[in-house]
Design a protein around this motif. Structure first.
Motif, mmCIF file in Angstrom:
data_model
loop_
_atom_site.group_PDB
_atom_site.id
_atom_site.type_symbol
_atom_site.label_atom_id
_atom_site.label_comp_id
_atom_site.label_asym_id
_atom_site.label_seq_id
_atom_site.Cartn_x
_atom_site.Cartn_y
_atom_site.Cartn_z
ATOM 1 N N THR A 34 94.233 -43.688 6.832
ATOM 2 C CA THR A 34 94.955 -44.934 6.569
ATOM 3 C C THR A 34 94.884 -45.870 7.772
ATOM 4 O O THR A 34 94.707 -47.080 7.614
ATOM 5 C CB THR A 34 96.425 -44.646 6.207
ATOM 6 N N GLU A 35 95.020 -45.313 8.967
ATOM 7 C CA GLU A 35 94.968 -46.125 10.182
ATOM 8 C C GLU A 35 93.623 -46.810 10.363
ATOM 9 O O GLU A 35 93.539 -47.855 10.993
ATOM 10 C CB GLU A 35 95.273 -45.263 11.414
ATOM 11 N N LEU A 36 92.564 -46.232 9.824
ATOM 12 C CA LEU A 36 91.222 -46.779 10.002
ATOM 13 C C LEU A 36 90.851 -47.847 8.979
ATOM 14 O O LEU A 36 89.956 -48.652 9.225
ATOM 15 C CB LEU A 36 90.181 -45.656 9.919
ATOM 16 N N LEU A 37 91.509 -47.845 7.820
ATOM 17 C CA LEU A 37 91.086 -48.699 6.708
ATOM 18 C C LEU A 37 91.889 -49.986 6.618
ATOM 19 O O LEU A 37 93.118 -49.974 6.635
ATOM 20 C CB LEU A 37 91.204 -47.938 5.385
ATOM 21 N N ASP A 38 91.176 -51.087 6.466
ATOM 22 C CA ASP A 38 91.777 -52.383 6.233
ATOM 23 C C ASP A 38 92.496 -52.372 4.873
ATOM 24 O O ASP A 38 92.107 -51.628 3.968
ATOM 25 C CB ASP A 38 90.661 -53.435 6.225
ATOM 26 N N GLN A 39 93.509 -53.195 4.722
ATOM 27 C CA GLN A 39 94.224 -53.284 3.444
ATOM 28 C C GLN A 39 93.284 -53.672 2.299
ATOM 29 O O GLN A 39 93.496 -53.287 1.162
ATOM 30 C CB GLN A 39 95.364 -54.302 3.534
ATOM 31 N N GLU A 40 92.237 -54.439 2.602
ATOM 32 C CA GLU A 40 91.303 -54.912 1.585
ATOM 33 C C GLU A 40 89.998 -54.108 1.580
ATOM 34 O O GLU A 40 88.973 -54.591 1.084
ATOM 35 C CB GLU A 40 91.006 -56.392 1.822
ATOM 36 N N PHE A 41 90.025 -52.900 2.086
ATOM 37 C CA PHE A 41 88.833 -52.061 2.200
ATOM 38 C C PHE A 41 88.126 -51.872 0.853
ATOM 39 O O PHE A 41 88.755 -51.674 -0.182
ATOM 40 C CB PHE A 41 89.232 -50.680 2.734
ATOM 41 N N THR A 42 86.783 -51.938 0.896
ATOM 42 C CA THR A 42 85.919 -51.641 -0.249
ATOM 43 C C THR A 42 84.744 -50.814 0.246
ATOM 44 O O THR A 42 84.213 -51.072 1.324
ATOM 45 C CB THR A 42 85.368 -52.932 -0.889
ATOM 46 N N GLU A 43 84.342 -49.834 -0.551
ATOM 47 C CA GLU A 43 83.164 -49.034 -0.233
ATOM 48 C C GLU A 43 82.306 -48.875 -1.476
ATOM 49 O O GLU A 43 82.821 -48.662 -2.571
ATOM 50 C CB GLU A 43 83.559 -47.643 0.259
ATOM 51 N N PHE A 44 81.002 -48.981 -1.280
ATOM 52 C CA PHE A 44 80.029 -48.576 -2.286
ATOM 53 C C PHE A 44 79.401 -47.310 -1.730
ATOM 54 O O PHE A 44 78.600 -47.359 -0.789
ATOM 55 C CB PHE A 44 78.971 -49.663 -2.532
ATOM 56 N N GLY A 45 79.815 -46.169 -2.271
ATOM 57 C CA GLY A 45 79.400 -44.885 -1.735
ATOM 58 C C GLY A 45 77.964 -44.534 -2.068
ATOM 59 O O GLY A 45 77.344 -45.135 -2.953
ATOM 60 N N ALA A 46 77.450 -43.532 -1.361
ATOM 61 C CA ALA A 46 76.090 -43.050 -1.608
ATOM 62 C C ALA A 46 75.950 -42.532 -3.035
ATOM 63 O O ALA A 46 74.852 -42.482 -3.580
ATOM 64 C CB ALA A 46 75.735 -41.969 -0.599
ATOM 65 N N SER A 47 77.069 -42.178 -3.658
ATOM 66 C CA SER A 47 77.066 -41.719 -5.049
ATOM 67 C C SER A 47 76.908 -42.863 -6.039
ATOM 68 O O SER A 47 76.685 -42.629 -7.232
ATOM 69 C CB SER A 47 78.392 -41.010 -5.348
ATOM 70 N N GLY A 48 77.060 -44.095 -5.548
ATOM 71 C CA GLY A 48 77.036 -45.252 -6.429
ATOM 72 C C GLY A 48 78.423 -45.686 -6.864
ATOM 73 O O GLY A 48 78.589 -46.741 -7.468
ATOM 74 N N ARG A 49 79.431 -44.871 -6.557
ATOM 75 C CA ARG A 49 80.809 -45.209 -6.938
ATOM 76 C C ARG A 49 81.383 -46.284 -6.021
ATOM 77 O O ARG A 49 81.026 -46.369 -4.853
ATOM 78 C CB ARG A 49 81.697 -43.971 -6.865
ATOM 79 N N ARG A 50 82.308 -47.051 -6.572
ATOM 80 C CA ARG A 50 83.036 -48.049 -5.796
ATOM 81 C C ARG A 50 84.404 -47.465 -5.458
ATOM 82 O O ARG A 50 85.070 -46.881 -6.315
ATOM 83 C CB ARG A 50 83.217 -49.324 -6.612
ATOM 84 N N ALA A 54 92.993 -46.874 -1.674
ATOM 85 C CA ALA A 54 93.739 -45.790 -2.326
ATOM 86 C C ALA A 54 92.816 -44.678 -2.810
ATOM 87 O O ALA A 54 93.126 -43.492 -2.646
ATOM 88 C CB ALA A 54 94.554 -46.342 -3.492
ATOM 89 N N SER A 55 91.674 -45.036 -3.398
ATOM 90 C CA SER A 55 90.785 -43.994 -3.923
ATOM 91 C C SER A 55 90.115 -43.203 -2.806
ATOM 92 O O SER A 55 89.853 -42.013 -2.963
ATOM 93 C CB SER A 55 89.750 -44.581 -4.887
ATOM 94 N N VAL A 56 89.847 -43.823 -1.664
ATOM 95 C CA VAL A 56 89.297 -43.077 -0.522
ATOM 96 C C VAL A 56 90.319 -42.068 -0.027
ATOM 97 O O VAL A 56 89.977 -40.931 0.298
ATOM 98 C CB VAL A 56 88.860 -44.031 0.610
ATOM 99 N N LEU A 57 91.574 -42.449 0.003
ATOM 100 C CA LEU A 57 92.613 -41.516 0.452
ATOM 101 C C LEU A 57 92.719 -40.315 -0.480
ATOM 102 O O LEU A 57 92.923 -39.189 -0.036
ATOM 103 C CB LEU A 57 93.962 -42.225 0.573
ATOM 104 N N VAL A 58 92.555 -40.525 -1.775
ATOM 105 C CA VAL A 58 92.580 -39.412 -2.733
ATOM 106 C C VAL A 58 91.415 -38.471 -2.467
ATOM 107 O O VAL A 58 91.587 -37.250 -2.396
ATOM 108 C CB VAL A 58 92.547 -39.929 -4.191
ATOM 109 N N VAL A 59 90.218 -39.027 -2.292
ATOM 110 C CA VAL A 59 89.020 -38.210 -2.079
ATOM 111 C C VAL A 59 89.093 -37.449 -0.764
ATOM 112 O O VAL A 59 88.811 -36.254 -0.713
ATOM 113 C CB VAL A 59 87.746 -39.089 -2.127
ATOM 114 N N THR A 60 89.482 -38.117 0.321
ATOM 115 C CA THR A 60 89.482 -37.443 1.618
ATOM 116 C C THR A 60 90.607 -36.428 1.741
ATOM 117 O O THR A 60 90.450 -35.430 2.433
ATOM 118 C CB THR A 60 89.574 -38.458 2.786
ATOM 119 N N SER A 61 91.717 -36.632 1.067
ATOM 120 C CA SER A 61 92.814 -35.675 1.182
ATOM 121 C C SER A 61 92.673 -34.503 0.227
ATOM 122 O O SER A 61 93.415 -33.537 0.309
ATOM 123 C CB SER A 61 94.163 -36.373 0.967
#
Length: 125
Positions: A34-50, A54-61
């Motif tokens: 959470t400390e590393l991610l901007d409030q407006e964070f967006t990622e296009f992962g190597a899997s093709g998923r966006r 919130a969704s990064v926190l679910v995946v990493t935890s």
């Protein structure tokens, strides 16, 4: 402080920030991520998923019991795009999968946070 000093400091801070989530202990800590991610964070992962913050926190935890395989980063470089925005590029390898990555780090107040990230799989590095 000269413009070059500010540029070097900004790029160094973004590169250091980029290395943090490669550490399994950081990835396993929702507070650290959470400390590393901007409030407006967006990622296009190597899997093709966006992903958003919130969704990064679910995946990493969701880690699980098994220790994750180490992720190796090479060729890390950065460039100051404009004051407050740094573009970082590098390649990772994890379990034989190579991924070219690029990120944009944004400074808000006195903090630099990951604003955008994209990973593109590559067959050979």
């Amino acid at each position: 402080m000269s413009g070059n000093d500010e540029q070097e400091r900004s790029v160094r801070a973004a590169v250091e920030g980029e290395l943090r989530p490669l550490d399994p202990q950081v990835r396993a800590s929702p507070d650290a991520v959470t400390e590393l991610l901007d409030q407006e964070f967006t990622e296009f992962g190597a899997s093709g998923r966006r992903y958003d913050r919130a969704s990064v926190l679910v995946v990493t935890s969701a880690g699980g019991e098994e220790a994750p395989a180490p992720i190796t980063a090479t060729g890390m470089s950065g460039a100051l795009l404009t004051p407050g925005l740094v573009h970082v590029t590098f390649t990772t390898e994890n379990n034989g999968l190579g991924v070219r990555r690029n990120s944009i780090w944004r400074r808000t107040d006195s903090r630099r946070r990951l604003y955008f990230h994209q990973g593109t799989p590559v067959n050979a590095l």
